[in-house]
Design an enzyme around this catalytic site. Structure first.
Site, mmCIF file in Angstrom:
data_model
loop_
_atom_site.group_PDB
_atom_site.id
_atom_site.type_symbol
_atom_site.label_atom_id
_atom_site.label_comp_id
_atom_site.label_asym_id
_atom_site.label_seq_id
_atom_site.Cartn_x
_atom_site.Cartn_y
_atom_site.Cartn_z
ATOM 1 N N TYR A 239 0.880 -1.168 0.000
ATOM 2 C CA TYR A 239 0.000 0.000 0.000
ATOM 3 C C TYR A 239 0.912 1.211 0.000
ATOM 4 C CZ TYR A 239 -4.303 -2.496 0.940
ATOM 5 O OH TYR A 239 -5.396 -3.314 0.847
ATOM 6 N N ASP A 267 -6.522 -0.797 -6.104
ATOM 7 C CA ASP A 267 -7.989 -0.712 -6.118
ATOM 8 C C ASP A 267 -8.555 -0.159 -4.825
ATOM 9 O OD1 ASP A 267 -7.596 -2.780 -4.345
ATOM 10 O OD2 ASP A 267 -8.457 -4.334 -5.610
ATOM 11 N N HIS A 371 -10.556 -7.188 -5.171
ATOM 12 C CA HIS A 371 -10.255 -7.134 -3.734
ATOM 13 C C HIS A 371 -11.234 -8.024 -2.943
ATOM 14 C CE1 HIS A 371 -7.773 -4.275 -1.128
ATOM 15 N NE2 HIS A 371 -8.409 -4.993 -0.223
HETATM 16 N N1 FMN Z 1 -5.767 -7.028 -0.515
HETATM 17 C C1 FMN Z 1 -4.719 -6.202 -0.436
HETATM 18 O O1 FMN Z 1 -4.166 -5.842 -1.470
HETATM 19 N N2 FMN Z 1 -4.251 -5.771 0.783
HETATM 20 C C2 FMN Z 1 -4.815 -6.135 1.956
HETATM 21 O O2 FMN Z 1 -4.368 -5.734 3.027
HETATM 22 C C3 FMN Z 1 -5.931 -6.993 1.895
HETATM 23 N N3 FMN Z 1 -6.542 -7.391 3.032
HETATM 24 C C4 FMN Z 1 -7.580 -8.270 2.962
HETATM 25 C C5 FMN Z 1 -8.164 -8.723 4.142
HETATM 26 C C6 FMN Z 1 -9.180 -9.651 4.099
HETATM 27 C C7 FMN Z 1 -9.779 -10.137 5.377
HETATM 28 C C8 FMN Z 1 -9.643 -10.146 2.841
HETATM 29 C C9 FMN Z 1 -10.742 -11.166 2.762
HETATM 30 C C10 FMN Z 1 -9.072 -9.685 1.662
HETATM 31 C C11 FMN Z 1 -8.048 -8.741 1.699
HETATM 32 N N4 FMN Z 1 -7.447 -8.285 0.528
HETATM 33 C C12 FMN Z 1 -6.384 -7.433 0.610
HETATM 34 C C13 FMN Z 1 -7.893 -8.792 -0.802
HETATM 35 C C14 FMN Z 1 -7.184 -10.113 -1.158
HETATM 36 O O3 FMN Z 1 -5.815 -9.907 -1.420
HETATM 37 C C15 FMN Z 1 -7.790 -10.758 -2.409
HETATM 38 O O4 FMN Z 1 -7.848 -9.817 -3.448
HETATM 39 C C16 FMN Z 1 -9.185 -11.351 -2.157
HETATM 40 O O5 FMN Z 1 -9.320 -11.785 -0.844
HETATM 41 C C17 FMN Z 1 -9.447 -12.507 -3.113
HETATM 42 O O6 FMN Z 1 -10.738 -12.992 -2.950
HETATM 43 P P1 FMN Z 1 -11.110 -14.300 -2.082
HETATM 44 O O7 FMN Z 1 -11.056 -13.884 -0.643
HETATM 45 O O8 FMN Z 1 -12.492 -14.619 -2.541
HETATM 46 O O9 FMN Z 1 -10.121 -15.378 -2.422
#
Ligand code: FMN
Length: 508
Positions: A239, A267, A371
């Site tokens: 980030y 995003d 995301h």
């Molecule tokens: N994506 C980021 O780029 N940075 C983050 O800090 C971040 N935190 C997340 C925290 C949680 C609890 C979840 C569920 C997702 C987060 N994401 C974050 C998005 C994930 O990297 C990813 O794009 C997404 O979870 C994929 O979908 P899925 O959970 O259905 O596999």
């Protein structure tokens, strides 16, 4: 530093004199609570107590002394001294956790990635469950992410010798992995497991897959990197902080410590409205903790120092969003190219046009992602966007110049197969890895990866593919992928169909 008994600790339980114990050290935080931008409440709740578990639910213990010079170590907690009931806020939580886990199904009964989710829903702390599981607003995109796979049909070839199937592949032209699957970056790992993201690091190492380490992990970057097994490649998710010097430092550190790819999340110029998360009391506490450390999106950041006034009534995610730098633009990506030699990949691209722009900049790749449905509700699923990205890159003569990754809703080996067929190099797994970690720890995550491998092997065998490069576009019918409405409901089938069941709890 002398010894501090539980009784002495308990005497400093108010704003006039506030001590807390974290990781065996007792700190005087009396001054710090007054400068805490998130307010004193969250700290005062733990005043006079061993706050280790509450603190570790979000932070790495080693962060505490670095927060502020007003955090003063005063002694070592004398654990042999008489405990007072009120000394340890973790006791009640431990009892509640044990109750939730009573009669929990065994790991052996877990057959697929959904099973981890079913068990996690019942065993995780409700606030942690809400944070992990929530999506933006009506959660249309969250559900669409997986539903979209149902609109892609498989077209198997027969009479191919499939006695040996190899699921291995290469990521970013340098990392040989056992599966076209990686563990993607998710913040706040310690909400699910006391060892946080290091659990994922170890499991990824054991199964030879890549972990993308989050900027906003609950563990420090060093903790995660130190948990690697020899020769384990990892990526770093970034980030971009409003203070570009902070960003430069963390990028250089990741590179110096051997990270093999920089995944810049693009995003999240502000955070989506995650209402499950907002509705729970937890949000206020977490946002307080995060704000204290200057975290800029979904968790705390060990590297940033910004302090802002935020609207906590909007919940954790929205409160934290005030730290996101909404000015991030393509110029910053060009600047990052001057900072690091790590391959740069944009995480969160949702159109062919942006993928083309990334390729024109000479980036190593994009992650087609929304995301996990946590940002903009009613946007398209990653798998639906993938063909558009491939087509636009081909039209621009840039196809093959960079790698395409995708995430969102991947729960089955067949989902992975479909993404590879539509042009992806690899697939990110988010929530399933969090749920596997939260329920069964490292063993659970290893099992999850085994399940993905077993399912993918089975699908490849039935599709007539023996290696990843055998998987081609003509093996799937994605002609209805963008038709988001199913006009015909098969009523008879719906009536006779017996739903699959997750493992049952045995609480008798
Ligand atoms: N994506 C980021 O780029 N940075 C983050 O800090 C971040 N935190 C997340 C925290 C949680 C609890 C979840 C569920 C997702 C987060 N994401 C974050 C998005 C994930 O990297 C990813 O794009 C997404 O979870 C994929 O979908 P899925 O959970 O259905 O596999």
């Amino acid at each position: 530093m002398g010894l501090v008994t539980y009784k002495q600790l308990a005497e400093h339980n108010n704003s006039g004199s506030c001590w807390i114990a974290v990781g065996g050290t007792v700190y005087d935080v009396t001054q710090f609570i007054h400068t805490h931008p998130g307010g004193a409440k969250i700290i005062l709740k733990e005043a006079g107590k061993d706050a280790t578990s509450a603190f570790e639910a979000v932070h790495s213990v080693e962060l505490l002394p670095r927060f502020d010079e007003t955090v003063k170590p005063v002694g070592t907690l004398d654990k042999s001294s008489e405990r007072l009931d009120s000394n340890d806020s973790s006791t009640a939580e431990a009892d509640a956790a044990a109750l939730r886990r009573a009669g929990m199904p065994s790991l052996g009964s877990v057959l697929n990635s959904f099973d981890f989710e079913a068990i996690a829903r019942q065993t995780m702390k409700p606030e942690a469950w809400a944070y992990y599981s929530s999506g933006a607003e009506d959660e249309i995109t969250l559900r669409e992410n997986h539903a979209a796979f149902h609109r892609i049909a498989l077209k198997p070839r027969v009479l191919v010798n499939v006695s040996h199937i190899d699921t291995s592949t290469t990521f970013l032209k340098q990392t040989r992995v056992s599966l076209p699957v990686y563990i993607t970056a998710c913040a706040l790992g310690k909400l699910g497991h006391p060892d946080g993201e290091t659990v994922l690091t170890r499991a990824a190492g054991a199964r030879n897959v890549v972990q993308m380490m989050p900027t906003l992990a609950s563990c420090s970057l060093d903790d995660m990197l130190n948990a690697r097994v020899d020769s384990q490649d990892t990526w770093f998710q970034l980030y971009v902080n409003a203070d570009r010097n902070v960003t430069r430092d963390v990028v250089l550190k990741a590179e110096a410590r051997g990270c093999k790819g920089l995944f810049v999340t693009v995003d999240a110029p502000q955070l989506g409205r995650r209402e499950k998360d907002m509705r729970l009391k937890y949000q206020e506490d977490i946002s307080d903790i995060i704000v204290k450390t200057g975290g800029d999106e979904e968790g705390e950041s060990s590297t940033s120092t910004g302090q802002k006034k935020v609207n906590r009534a909007m919940g954790a995610a929205r409160a934290i969003s005030s730290f996101i730098d909404p000015s991030l633009s393509w110029k910053d990506i060009e600047w990052l190219q001057t900072v690091t030699r790590m391959p740069i990949v944009l995480k969160g691209v949702q159109t062919g046009a942006d993928a083309v722009q990334a390729a024109k900049l000479g980036l190593a790749g994009v992650v087609v992602s929304n995301h996990g449905g946590r940002q903009l509700d009613t946007c398209r699923s990653g798998i639906e966007i993938l063909p558009e990205v491939v087509a636009d890159l081909k039209r621009a003569g840039l196809h093959g110049k960079m790698e395409i990754y995708v995430d969102g809703g991947f729960r089955r080996g067949s989902d992975v197969f479909k993404a590879i067929a539509l042009g992806a190099t690899g697939v990110g797994i988010g929530r399933p890895s969090l749920y596997a970690m939260s329920t069964f720890g490292q063993e659970g995550v290893e099992r999850l990866l085994d399940i993905f491998r077993e399912e993918l092997e089975m699908v490849m065998g039935l599709m007539g593919c023996t290696k990843i490069s055998d998987i081609t576009e003509d093996m799937v019918d994605a002609s209805h992928l963008s038709t988001r409405v199913s006009l015909v409901r098969d009523m008879l089938h719906q009536t006779v169909y017996e739903p699959l069941q997750p493992p049952q709890f045995n609480r008798s």
